[in-house]
Write an enzyme that holds these catalytic residues in place. Structure first.
Site, PDB file in Angstrom:
ATOM      1  CB  SER A   1      -0.889   0.014   1.247  1.00  0.00           C
ATOM      2  OG  SER A   1      -1.552   1.259   1.387  1.00  0.00           O
TER       3      SER A   1
ATOM      4  CE1 TYR B   1      -4.293  -1.599   4.935  1.00  0.00           C
ATOM      5  CE2 TYR B   1      -3.174   0.490   4.577  1.00  0.00           C
ATOM      6  CZ  TYR B   1      -3.776  -0.646   4.073  1.00  0.00           C
ATOM      7  OH  TYR B   1      -3.853  -0.827   2.716  1.00  0.00           O
TER       8      TYR B   1
END
Length: 391
Positions: free
Chosen positions: A203, A216
Site C-alpha cells: 500500500s 495498518y
C-alpha cells in the site's frame, strides 16, 4: 489492460474524419454532396472497423496472458482479492482463493465458476502456519502445480492511536506481515519448479504512514520491506517477487472497516477519501494492472498517480512530507473523552454517513460488486464455521 473498444473505435472514426476533411478541403472543385457523404461514411466505417479490430486483438491477447498458469490468492473472497481472481481467470489462469469464512468463500467460488473461471476455494487462516502448508498442498493437489502466489489478505482499523490497544497492532501484524511471511517462505521452493512469482499487495500506506491508520501502515511497512528483501534474495532462483503499491481503491471496504474514537466522523473522512474519483481508482483497473505486471514479471508496480506523487514527495522531501502528514493528523477528529467503536456499516447509517455516501456513491456500488460484508457478518460466519468444525 483495460478494454479499448470504444476509445479505439472513436479514434478510428476521428482519423477517418480528419482524412476526409483534408482531402475535400484541398480539392479544387467540390464533389456532389451525395457522393461526398457516401465516401465519408465509408471512411468512418473503415475507421470504426480498424478500432474494433485492434481492440478485439487486444482482448484475445489478454485472454491468453496467463493461460495454463495456476494462481493462489489470499483474501480472494471479496474486494481486490476477488477482482484479481476474476481478472486472472479471464486471462486464462486456474485460480485458488482462500478466506477464513466458508460462506463468503462459497459465494465467491460460485460467482467465479459462473464466469467460466476454473476456481477452487480453501478455508484458511493465513496467520496459522499449519493451515498455510495445508493450503499450498491442496492447491497443488487440485491443479498439479503452482505458478503465482498473490498475498492480498488484509485488515483495516481507523482511529487515533490513543484510542487503539496493543492487540489492534498485533492483529494487523499477524494478518499483514506474519501471514505473507509464512506463506511466501513456504511457497518459494514450490515456485522454483515452475519459475513462478510472488505478488505482494502492499500500500502507499507502507511508505506514507497515514494518521489514524497506524496499525495498518505499520504492518504494511513491514510487509513492503519483506517483499523488497525477498525480491533481492530470490535473484537467480527463477522466482520473481513483485511489490505492488496501490493508492486508494474503490473496493467498498469502508462498510466493513472498524472505526474507533469518534466513529461517525472517522467514517466520514475515510469513506470520502476512498470514494472520490480523482483520489481513488476503480478496483477493476487496479486488478488489470496487477495481472499485467505479473505476466510480465515486473518487480515493482505503483498504481494511481496520487500514489506515485506520494512516493516522489517522500523521496525528494521527506521532512516536508512528514510535516504534511502532521497537518493531516491535526485536521482529523480528536480522541473523544469516551472512545466508541462501530463498523462502517453502522457508522455509515448516521446522518453524517448518509451525506458522505451520496458523494462516495462509486464506493458504495463497488461494495456490492466486490462481495463486501460487515465484520459482524463475518464474525457470525466464523463462529458457525468453528461450531461445524468442532462437531
Amino acid at each position: 489492460m483495460i478494454s479499448w473498444k470504444a476509445p479505439l473505435a472513436l479514434a478510428g472514426a476521428r482519423w477517418a474524419w480528419s482524412r476526409a476533411r483534408r482531402r475535400y478541403g484541398s480539392a479544387p472543385t467540390p464533389e456532389p454532396a451525395r457522393g461526398r457523404n457516401l465516401e465519408l461514411l465509408a471512411w468512418g466505417a473503415a475507421g470504426a472497423v480498424i478500432g474494433v479490430g485492434a481492440s478485439a486483438l487486444s482482448e484475445r491477447r489478454r485472454s491468453g496472458l496467463m493461460s495454463g498458469k495456476v494462481v493462489l490468492i489470499t483474501g480472494g473472497s471479496r474486494g481486490l482479492g476477488l477482482q484479481l481472481a476474476r481478472e486472472f481467470g479471464a486471462s486464462g489462469a486456474s485460480v485458488v482463493i482462500c478466506a477464513r469464512g466458508q460462506e463468503n468463500l462459497d459465494r465467491a467460488v460460485a460467482e467465479l465458476t459462473g464466469r467460466g473461471v476454473d476456481a477452487h476455494g480453501v478455508v484458511c487462516d493465513v496467520t496459522d502456519p499449519e493451515q498455510v502448508e495445508t493450503l499450498l498442498d491442496e492447491a497443488e493437489q487440485r491443479f498439479g502445480r503452482l505458478d503465482v502466489l498473490v498475498n492480498s489478505a488484509g485488515t483495516m482499523l481507523v482511529g487515533p492511536q490513543d484510542a487503539l490497544t496493543d492487540e489492534h497492532f498485533r492483529q494487523a501484524m499477524d494478518i499483514m506481515f506474519w501471514g505473507p511471511f509464512h506463506l511466501s517462505r513456504a511457497a518459494v521452493d514450490r515456485l522454483r519448479a515452475t519459475r513462478g512469482s510472488i505478488v505482494n499487495i502492499t500500500s502507499i500506506g507502507a511508505y506514507l504512514s497515514v494518521p489514524h491508520m497506524l496499525p495498518y501502515s505499520t504492518a504494511k511497512h513491514a510487509w513492503a520491506a519483506l517483499s523488497e528483501g525477498m525480491a533481492a534474495e530470490t535473484a537467480g532462483t527463477g522466482v520473481r517477487v513483485t511489490t505492488v503499491v496501490p493508492g486508494l481503491m474503490r473496493t467498498g471496504s469502508h462498510r466493513g472497516v472498524l472505526f474507533r474514537g469518534d466513529p461517525e466522523r472517522e467514517y466520514a473522512w475515510f469513506a470520502l477519501a476512498a470514494g472520490l474519483p480523482l483520489l481513488s481508482v476503480s478496483v477493476e483497473r487496479a486488478a488489470r494492472h496487477i495481472v499485467h505486471a505479473t505476466a510480465r514479471r515486473k518487480g515493482f508496480l505503483v498504481i494511481t498517480p496520487t500514489a506515485r506523487l506520494g512516493l516522489v514527495a517522500r523521496g525528494i522531501a521527506p521532512g516536508l512530507t512528514q510535516e504534511a502528514m502532521r497537518l493531516v493528523g491535526w485536521l482529523l477528529p480528536d480522541t473523544p473523552g469516551q472512545v466508541e467503536e462501530r463498523l462502517g456499516s453502522e457508522a455509515g447509517d448516521s446522518r453524517l454517513g448518509r451525506v458522505v455516501n451520496t458523494v462516495a456513491v462509486l464506493n458504495e456500488r463497488a461494495g456490492r460488486q466486490m462481495n463486501q460484508r460487515s465484520r459482524a457478518e463475518e464474525q457470525r460466519e466464523d463462529r458457525r464455521t468453528g461450531e461445524r468444525s468442532s462437531e
